[in-house]
Design an enzyme around this catalytic site. Structure first.
Site, mmCIF file in Angstrom:
data_model
loop_
_atom_site.group_PDB
_atom_site.id
_atom_site.type_symbol
_atom_site.label_atom_id
_atom_site.label_comp_id
_atom_site.label_asym_id
_atom_site.label_seq_id
_atom_site.Cartn_x
_atom_site.Cartn_y
_atom_site.Cartn_z
ATOM 1 N N HIS A 116 0.847 -1.197 0.000
ATOM 2 C CA HIS A 116 0.000 0.000 0.000
ATOM 3 C C HIS A 116 0.881 1.245 0.000
ATOM 4 O O HIS A 116 1.983 1.249 0.556
ATOM 5 C CB HIS A 116 -0.987 0.015 1.177
ATOM 6 N N ASP A 118 -0.149 4.406 1.015
ATOM 7 C CA ASP A 118 -0.497 5.444 1.990
ATOM 8 C C ASP A 118 0.259 5.246 3.291
ATOM 9 O O ASP A 118 0.762 4.157 3.594
ATOM 10 C CB ASP A 118 -2.005 5.457 2.241
ATOM 11 N N GLU A 185 -4.979 1.723 3.193
ATOM 12 C CA GLU A 185 -4.848 0.688 4.210
ATOM 13 C C GLU A 185 -4.804 1.296 5.610
ATOM 14 O O GLU A 185 -5.285 0.700 6.578
ATOM 15 C CB GLU A 185 -3.586 -0.139 3.941
ATOM 16 N N GLU A 186 -4.218 2.485 5.729
ATOM 17 C CA GLU A 186 -4.084 3.153 7.023
ATOM 18 C C GLU A 186 -5.263 4.061 7.338
ATOM 19 O O GLU A 186 -5.264 4.735 8.364
ATOM 20 C CB GLU A 186 -2.796 3.996 7.051
ATOM 21 N N ASP A 216 1.503 -10.469 1.432
ATOM 22 C CA ASP A 216 1.305 -9.078 1.821
ATOM 23 C C ASP A 216 2.230 -8.746 2.988
ATOM 24 O O ASP A 216 2.908 -9.627 3.534
ATOM 25 C CB ASP A 216 -0.160 -8.852 2.211
ATOM 26 N N HIS A 493 4.775 3.720 12.492
ATOM 27 C CA HIS A 493 3.680 4.460 13.120
ATOM 28 C C HIS A 493 4.146 5.320 14.298
ATOM 29 O O HIS A 493 3.310 5.735 15.114
ATOM 30 C CB HIS A 493 2.566 3.519 13.581
#
Length: 523
Positions: A116, A118, A185-186, A216, A493
């Site tokens: 992903h 994002d 996804e986030e 993934d 994160h």
């Protein structure tokens, strides 16, 4: 105890065809400082495009915050011209990317890689804590710094780089390879503008169970446990549900408060929920049990009593005590309860008429969404009766008893409202004894060494694979690099997210070799 480790582990797999590719890329190119610098700069450039998604973004075309993803797509096209020339590239719902490398044998089911584009916000409140600005893409020769450098632009850059390296060697696959790149996804549990649309496209093209296997992102890296390196592809992921608990009461002036305000009552509810956790269980279907058994058989330094507990009685009290003693381990065997968001009150001299809390649950494999709801009702229905609250439990209404709140100085019963949002059951479990898991495990051992023990694991979070469950029975989630390359550990994160260039090279090598291995093997 002396064990034949190969009895429990699949053999190493290396590609057999085109040894000239191995000699050119694996043995020479991937070892060169120039190559490391090249891929580091590719990732750094990707990090510099701030493709942030936020909770509650409006659909593509309605929310201007999606516009930055056009810049990211343009960057990839510039960074990988050979890939864009050789592969079929499509955009799905404006920003989802679908790359198809068509194989020569149409009877072979495709291999799907997922990533992903994002990232989560960097956070204005912590911006000064970053060693380098979060979207600088700074490369210091050892790490690429910035938001998304690990999660998940590293995987995407590594996949496309691996394909690019194979194209340079005129590799032509027998088996079709697909790379699907989501972009939200986030963005929150209820958001599905990217992966959902990509999955629908693939489902329409290949049908249910139309893909050979799916790979993934997941657990970051090859981890060192019990004196042994473990690779832990997640073969299942937990379910998900958010529950909102709302307390409503008549208001009034703060100078004449009742014994408990709406916020006070809500505090009781929170304490009740936190003090009555879900039961920990380690059932046979949980891949964590397989990991523990592999660790007990093959690890170098597991404590003897734990090893005995795993091998002699897998459901023993000793084993559950070990799992419950650490929150990371506990998350593998228990439905979690996380009190995350609370709201209530408008003014200091005005009694709150409403207070609410949002509680997140990641549902263990032995539980269900309905089990979570039943847990709430079993705990809170007696509490509501005690305090004479009307209970609305997920749409089912129960009247108040009309006997208690008079003692609290309130003439009307209150309301306790339970509501659930985004209900997702735990995923299907991919069979670790399937030949396709052995393809993966053999490739991992070929890239990272035969001493690495490969074992399945449970993923406590959710990835974009939640939209792909019916496309293949074999879905694996893992980010293939050694976590030991960064002594500070994973920083996804949080402040100072960064990716070791050595880890990035390992990712390229893994995807490069996995493409070749899966292209050669057959069920």
């Amino acid at each position: 105890m002396v064990l034949d480790r190969h009895f429990h582990q699949p053999p190493v797999l290396h590609p057999r065809r085109r040894q000239d590719i191995t000699e050119k890329n694996v043995d020479v190119l991937f070892q060169s400082p120039d190559f490391q610098d090249t891929i580091a700069q590719r990732l750094a450039g990707a990090v510099r495009v701030p493709t942030i998604t936020y909770d509650g973004m409006r659909p593509v075309g309605e929310d201007p915050r999606w516009e930055i993803f056009f810049e990211f797509s343009a960057y990839l096209k510039k960074a990988f011209p050979r890939v864009y020339q050789a592969l079929t590239t499509e955009t799905i719902n404006e920003h989802g990317l679908l790359y198809t490398w068509q194989g020569s044998e149409k009877t072979l089911k495709p291999l799907l890689f997922m990533a992903h584009s994002d990232v989560v916000p960097a956070g204005d409140s912590t911006s000064k804590e970053w060693t380098y600005p979060p979207f600088s893409g700074h490369y210091d020769g050892e790490f690429i710094w910035g938001r998304g450098s690990e999660d998940d632009k590293s995987n995407l850059i590594a996949m496309l780089t691996a394909i690019d390296c194979l194209l340079q060697c005129n590799f032509r696959p027998d088996r079709t390879l697909i790379v699907a790149v989501g972009f939200d996804e986030e963005g929150g549990a209820d958001q599905s503008y990217g992966a959902r649309c990509l999955a629908e496209t693939l489902r329409g093209r290949y049908g249910e169970n139309g893909l050979e296997m799916i790979f993934d992102e997941g657990i970051a890296g090859i981890e060192h446990r019990f004196g042994t390196d473990f690779a832990l592809p997640a073969t299942a992921e937990k379910g998900y549900v958010d529950v909102t608990v709302t307390v409503r009461l008549p208001g009034g002036h703060s100078s004449t408060p009742p014994d408990h305000t709406a916020i006070g009552f809500l505090a009781q509810v929170i304490a009740l929920l936190e003090d009555h956790a879900f039961k920990s269980q380690l059932i046979r279907q949980n891949p964590t049990l397989t990991f523990l058994r592999q660790a007990a058989l093959l690890s170098q330094s597991m404590p003897g009593d734990l090893r005995e507990a795993i091998l002699s009685a897998q459901s023993s009290k000793k084993l559950l005590e070990y799992m419950d003693a650490d929150r990371e381990r506990r998350a593998m065997i228990r439905t979690s309860t996380a009190v995350d968001v609370i709201q209530g009150g408008d003014k200091v001299n005005s009694l709150p008429e409403s207070a609410a809390v949002l509680i997140n649950h990641r549902i263990a494999i032995q539980d269900s969404v309905q089990d979570v709801k039943s847990h709430y009702v079993e705990l809170l229905a007696p509490w509501a009766d005690k305090w004479d609250f009307r209970l609305d439990a997920f749409g089912e209404r129960r009247p108040a008893k009309k006997n208690s709140l008079k003692c609290n100085g309130i003439n009307d019963s209150g309301d306790l409202i339970l509501a659930a949002q985004y209900e997702l059951e735990s995923s299907p479990v991919s069979n670790w004894e399937d030949p396709r898991f052995r393809w993966l495990a053999g490739t991992i051992k070929g890239v990272f060494g035969d001493t690495v023990v490969v074992a399945p694991e449970m993923l406590s979070g959710n990835t974009d694979t939640r939209y792909y469950w019916d496309l293949s029975p074999q879905i694996y989630r893992m980010s293939p690099w050694r976590a030991s390359h960064d002594p500070r550990g994973t920083r996804m994160h949080t402040v100072d997210e960064r990716m070791p260039v050595k880890g990035l090279v390992e990712m390229v090598k893994f995807y490069h070799e996995f493409i070749r291995v899966v292209d050669e093997v057959r069920l």
